[in-house]
Design a protein around this motif. Structure first.
Motif, mmCIF file in Angstrom:
data_model
loop_
_atom_site.group_PDB
_atom_site.id
_atom_site.type_symbol
_atom_site.label_atom_id
_atom_site.label_comp_id
_atom_site.label_asym_id
_atom_site.label_seq_id
_atom_site.Cartn_x
_atom_site.Cartn_y
_atom_site.Cartn_z
ATOM 1 N N LEU A 160 -3.720 -0.051 -0.035
ATOM 2 C CA LEU A 160 -3.523 -1.745 0.939
ATOM 3 C C LEU A 160 -2.904 -2.058 0.119
ATOM 4 O O LEU A 160 -2.557 -2.849 0.968
ATOM 5 C CB LEU A 160 -4.938 -2.141 -0.554
ATOM 6 C CG LEU A 160 -5.281 -3.640 -0.153
ATOM 7 C CD1 LEU A 160 -5.583 -4.367 1.167
ATOM 8 C CD2 LEU A 160 -6.609 -4.427 -0.349
ATOM 9 N N ALA A 161 -2.306 -1.450 -1.117
ATOM 10 C CA ALA A 161 -0.978 -1.693 -1.359
ATOM 11 C C ALA A 161 -0.139 -1.869 -0.015
ATOM 12 O O ALA A 161 1.324 -2.806 0.032
ATOM 13 C CB ALA A 161 -0.434 -1.920 -2.815
ATOM 14 N N ARG A 162 0.173 -0.366 -0.018
ATOM 15 C CA ARG A 162 1.239 -0.195 0.599
ATOM 16 C C ARG A 162 1.832 -1.430 2.228
ATOM 17 O O ARG A 162 2.311 -1.309 2.977
ATOM 18 C CB ARG A 162 0.828 0.999 1.403
ATOM 19 C CG ARG A 162 1.744 2.596 0.220
ATOM 20 C CD ARG A 162 1.405 3.510 1.256
ATOM 21 N NE ARG A 162 0.577 4.710 1.371
ATOM 22 C CZ ARG A 162 -0.224 5.243 0.794
ATOM 23 N NH1 ARG A 162 0.036 4.938 -0.480
ATOM 24 N NH2 ARG A 162 -1.669 5.604 1.302
ATOM 25 N N ARG A 163 0.154 -1.607 2.550
ATOM 26 C CA ARG A 163 -0.277 -2.192 3.782
ATOM 27 C C ARG A 163 0.601 -3.445 3.904
ATOM 28 O O ARG A 163 1.354 -4.505 4.138
ATOM 29 C CB ARG A 163 -1.587 -2.895 4.753
ATOM 30 C CG ARG A 163 -1.092 -1.478 5.430
ATOM 31 C CD ARG A 163 -2.775 -1.605 6.090
ATOM 32 N NE ARG A 163 -3.521 -0.087 7.161
ATOM 33 C CZ ARG A 163 -4.508 -0.433 7.665
ATOM 34 N NH1 ARG A 163 -5.177 -1.787 7.230
ATOM 35 N NH2 ARG A 163 -4.779 0.528 9.253
ATOM 36 N N ALA A 164 0.919 -4.207 2.650
ATOM 37 C CA ALA A 164 0.691 -5.422 1.725
ATOM 38 C C ALA A 164 1.618 -5.488 1.276
ATOM 39 O O ALA A 164 2.838 -7.156 1.360
ATOM 40 C CB ALA A 164 -0.391 -5.922 0.857
ATOM 41 N N ALA A 165 2.657 -4.347 1.483
ATOM 42 C CA ALA A 165 3.958 -4.227 0.680
ATOM 43 C C ALA A 165 5.100 -5.505 1.686
ATOM 44 O O ALA A 165 6.316 -5.931 1.017
ATOM 45 C CB ALA A 165 4.521 -2.869 0.383
ATOM 46 N N GLY A 166 5.238 -5.170 3.167
ATOM 47 C CA GLY A 166 6.351 -6.212 3.369
ATOM 48 C C GLY A 166 5.203 -7.182 4.143
ATOM 49 O O GLY A 166 5.956 -7.666 4.736
ATOM 50 N N TRP A 173 0.498 -12.009 1.815
ATOM 51 C CA TRP A 173 -0.541 -11.570 1.583
ATOM 52 C C TRP A 173 0.220 -10.453 0.363
ATOM 53 O O TRP A 173 1.113 -9.885 -0.423
ATOM 54 C CB TRP A 173 -0.683 -9.794 2.646
ATOM 55 C CG TRP A 173 -1.384 -9.278 2.280
ATOM 56 C CD1 TRP A 173 -2.878 -9.259 1.413
ATOM 57 C CD2 TRP A 173 -2.260 -7.512 2.898
ATOM 58 N NE1 TRP A 173 -3.875 -8.208 1.485
ATOM 59 C CE2 TRP A 173 -3.362 -7.491 2.906
ATOM 60 C CE3 TRP A 173 -1.145 -7.505 4.808
ATOM 61 C CZ2 TRP A 173 -3.832 -5.931 3.645
ATOM 62 C CZ3 TRP A 173 -1.915 -6.535 5.043
ATOM 63 C CH2 TRP A 173 -3.400 -5.559 4.717
ATOM 64 N N SER A 174 -1.168 -10.555 -0.768
ATOM 65 C CA SER A 174 -1.272 -10.412 -2.087
ATOM 66 C C SER A 174 -2.758 -9.615 -2.780
ATOM 67 O O SER A 174 -3.555 -9.504 -1.257
ATOM 68 C CB SER A 174 -1.896 -11.684 -2.957
ATOM 69 O OG SER A 174 -0.071 -11.946 -3.129
ATOM 70 N N VAL A 175 -2.930 -8.777 -3.598
ATOM 71 C CA VAL A 175 -3.645 -7.482 -3.561
ATOM 72 C C VAL A 175 -3.949 -7.699 -5.050
ATOM 73 O O VAL A 175 -2.801 -7.731 -5.655
ATOM 74 C CB VAL A 175 -3.428 -5.825 -3.191
ATOM 75 C CG1 VAL A 175 -4.144 -5.110 -3.541
ATOM 76 C CG2 VAL A 175 -2.387 -6.078 -1.875
ATOM 77 N N LEU A 176 -5.133 -7.730 -6.123
ATOM 78 C CA LEU A 176 -5.773 -7.440 -6.825
ATOM 79 C C LEU A 176 -6.799 -6.269 -7.096
ATOM 80 O O LEU A 176 -7.644 -6.698 -6.130
ATOM 81 C CB LEU A 176 -6.387 -9.514 -6.997
ATOM 82 C CG LEU A 176 -5.002 -10.039 -7.522
ATOM 83 C CD1 LEU A 176 -6.028 -11.376 -7.351
ATOM 84 C CD2 LEU A 176 -4.124 -9.927 -7.911
ATOM 85 N N PRO A 177 -6.910 -6.072 -8.620
ATOM 86 C CA PRO A 177 -7.189 -4.958 -8.256
ATOM 87 C C PRO A 177 -9.427 -5.744 -8.787
ATOM 88 O O PRO A 177 -10.235 -4.965 -10.145
ATOM 89 C CB PRO A 177 -6.654 -4.221 -9.583
ATOM 90 C CG PRO A 177 -6.094 -5.238 -10.693
ATOM 91 C CD PRO A 177 -5.666 -6.128 -9.262
ATOM 92 N N TYR A 178 -9.792 -6.422 -8.181
ATOM 93 C CA TYR A 178 -11.257 -7.030 -8.810
ATOM 94 C C TYR A 178 -11.775 -6.825 -7.780
ATOM 95 O O TYR A 178 -11.747 -7.221 -6.821
ATOM 96 C CB TYR A 178 -11.060 -8.523 -9.587
ATOM 97 C CG TYR A 178 -9.915 -8.478 -10.641
ATOM 98 C CD1 TYR A 178 -9.663 -7.414 -12.066
ATOM 99 C CD2 TYR A 178 -8.776 -9.957 -10.185
ATOM 100 C CE1 TYR A 178 -8.568 -8.142 -12.345
ATOM 101 C CE2 TYR A 178 -7.891 -10.208 -11.036
ATOM 102 C CZ TYR A 178 -7.392 -9.159 -12.086
ATOM 103 O OH TYR A 178 -6.578 -9.254 -13.250
#
Length: 442
Positions: free
Chosen positions: A342-348, A352-357
């Motif tokens: 998920l983080a790789r997809r959102a990196a560019g 788009w932010s990613v949270l570990p919750y």
């Protein structure tokens, strides 16, 4: 008594009757009317006392809307959008043929001519060159006299510090020479970018006192015209037309620019047209798949932020992006493996932010984090939220965890059907069979 059209009701029906016809170009719904039909439509709306914002959309406007979510939202909820340029008209193809171009100067003159029989008053809002931030005060008066088959004299009082011609006095004279029975109720400069709410209120009051039913907004800054038309239509019932550079073109054309300025304008137009073509191509090739339909639902509800809970590897958000959703996204995923993908997809993607919750009601070891505890870190003031959830029934826990912020969760989507929506929500036909899509009742 005047009547208002809800800005989400879409454009009026065409003059021949039947449902409104719109064709999307670069994500914006345009109504393909002939120039004569467009003029008749404006007159009909004005006679009915309708509050409507009408936008002439060239390729530059649609390219700007593709990069400006606020302008895009404004045009999608407008009463009427018309294809104003040849490039725009070629992408609007009802029945497989390009639509007619609605040219701003012709629309203004055709509507003035058609409105003479109804005695419609017109108000001219234009920005004098070089007076973008001028305060709205002062006066200017213009008088037009026509000779030949008849004589007409009209006076327009304009408020502003710019030149009278820029505020509409010269255009008033031109209109009265051509159409002696026309009524120009007033003219004023368009408020500058630093105008206060009181100045806008005072302008709306002057338009109301003039009795004008058609308000023409002209100048070189088309984005300001579109915003002014929407703002004024929300405050006073009249037809507000963002007409582009129509004032200058009707009044004899613009002065020749120096070669360097002409080159810079050509470069800007070329870049804008290229952006428009890319946006139009995306619109043409997206099709009508489930993500495309969902993105349209989000646009209609003016969603600014999507929360994707139990996001797995981010395929859902990727689908939204490909279908044209441009707002912010926050994905939640607690499992390390999927979260890395998920983080790789959102990196560019800066939106788009990613949270570990995991989100929930906060009760027990599997209750997840409460949304109200994360609210300030996740949302921005005024954002409208759409939440994608992992299973039916989880929406109750999410809303419980949102606490006082629950009303800001405008829409919910679950992976699986639900028998009864939570209180305050209503179900809509889901774009994906088996899913449940709910929106808060207004």
């Amino acid at each position: 008594m005047s009547q208002a059209i809800s800005r989400t009701d879409g454009p009026p029906a065409p003059p021949g009757g039947g449902p409104p016809r719109t064709v999307r170009s670069a994500g914006i719904p345009l109504t393909p009317l002939t120039p004569a039909a467009a003029a008749r439509t404006l007159v009909r709306l004005a006679v009915r006392g309708t509050a409507a914002d009408v936008h002439l959309c060239g390729t530059a406007t649609l390219a700007d809307a593709d990069r400006d979510p606020g302008l895009q939202r404004l045009l999608r909820s407008a009463a009427l959008n018309l294809p104003a340029g040849g490039g725009t008209a070629r992408t609007v193809r009802p029945g497989g043929r390009p639509a007619a171009r609605v040219y701003g100067p012709d629309l203004l003159l055709d509507t003035v001519r058609a409105g003479q029989r109804e005695g419609l008053g017109h108000y001219l809002l234009g920005q004098p060159p070089g007076a973008e931030n001028a305060p709205a005060h002062g006066t200017a008066t213009g008088t037009g006299t026509g000779t030949g088959t008849g004589t007409a004299t009209g006076t327009a009082t304009a408020t502003g510090t710019g030149s009278p011609a820029g505020a509409g006095a010269g255009l008033t004279a031109e209109i009265l020479v051509r159409y002696p029975d026309a009524r120009v109720a007033g003219a004023a400069p368009l408020p500058g970018r630093t105008a206060t709410a009181d100045e806008w209120t005072a302008l709306a009051a002057r338009i109301r006192e003039s009795g004008a039913r058609l308000v023409w907004i002209g100048g070189s800054d088309t984005a300001r015209q579109h915003r002014a038309a929407a703002r004024l239509a929300a405050g006073h019932p009249a037809v507000y037309v963002a007409a582009g550079p129509a004032f200058t073109l009707v009044h004899g054309g613009a002065r020749p620019a120096p070669p360097r300025a002409r080159w810079q304008r050509w470069q800007a137009a070329a870049l804008s047209h290229a952006r428009f073509l890319r946006a139009a191509a995306r619109e043409r090739h997206r099709g009508r798949g489930p993500y495309r339909e969902l993105v349209q639902l989000l646009a209609d509800a003016e969603i600014d932020l999507v929360l994707d809970t139990a996001a797995d590897d981010g395929a859902y958000v990727t689908g939204l992006r490909r279908a044209g959703y441009r707002g912010r996204v926050v994905s939640f995923e607690v499992l390390p493996g999927p979260r890395e993908q998920l983080a790789r997809r959102a990196a560019g993607d800066p939106g788009w932010s990613v949270l570990p919750y995991a989100l929930g009601d906060g009760n027990g070891p599997d209750g997840g984090h409460r949304l109200d505890a994360l609210w300030d870190a996740v949302t921005a003031p005024g954002e409208r939220l759409f939440v994608r959830l992992r299973a039916p029934g989880h929406e109750d826990r999410l809303l419980e965890g949102a606490g006082a912020y629950a009303p800001d969760c405008v829409g919910l989507q679950t992976r699986g059907e639900r028998c009864a929506p939570p209180p305050g929500y209503t179900a809509v036909p889901p774009p994906v069979p088996g899913d449940g899509v709910l929106f808060r009742q207004s």
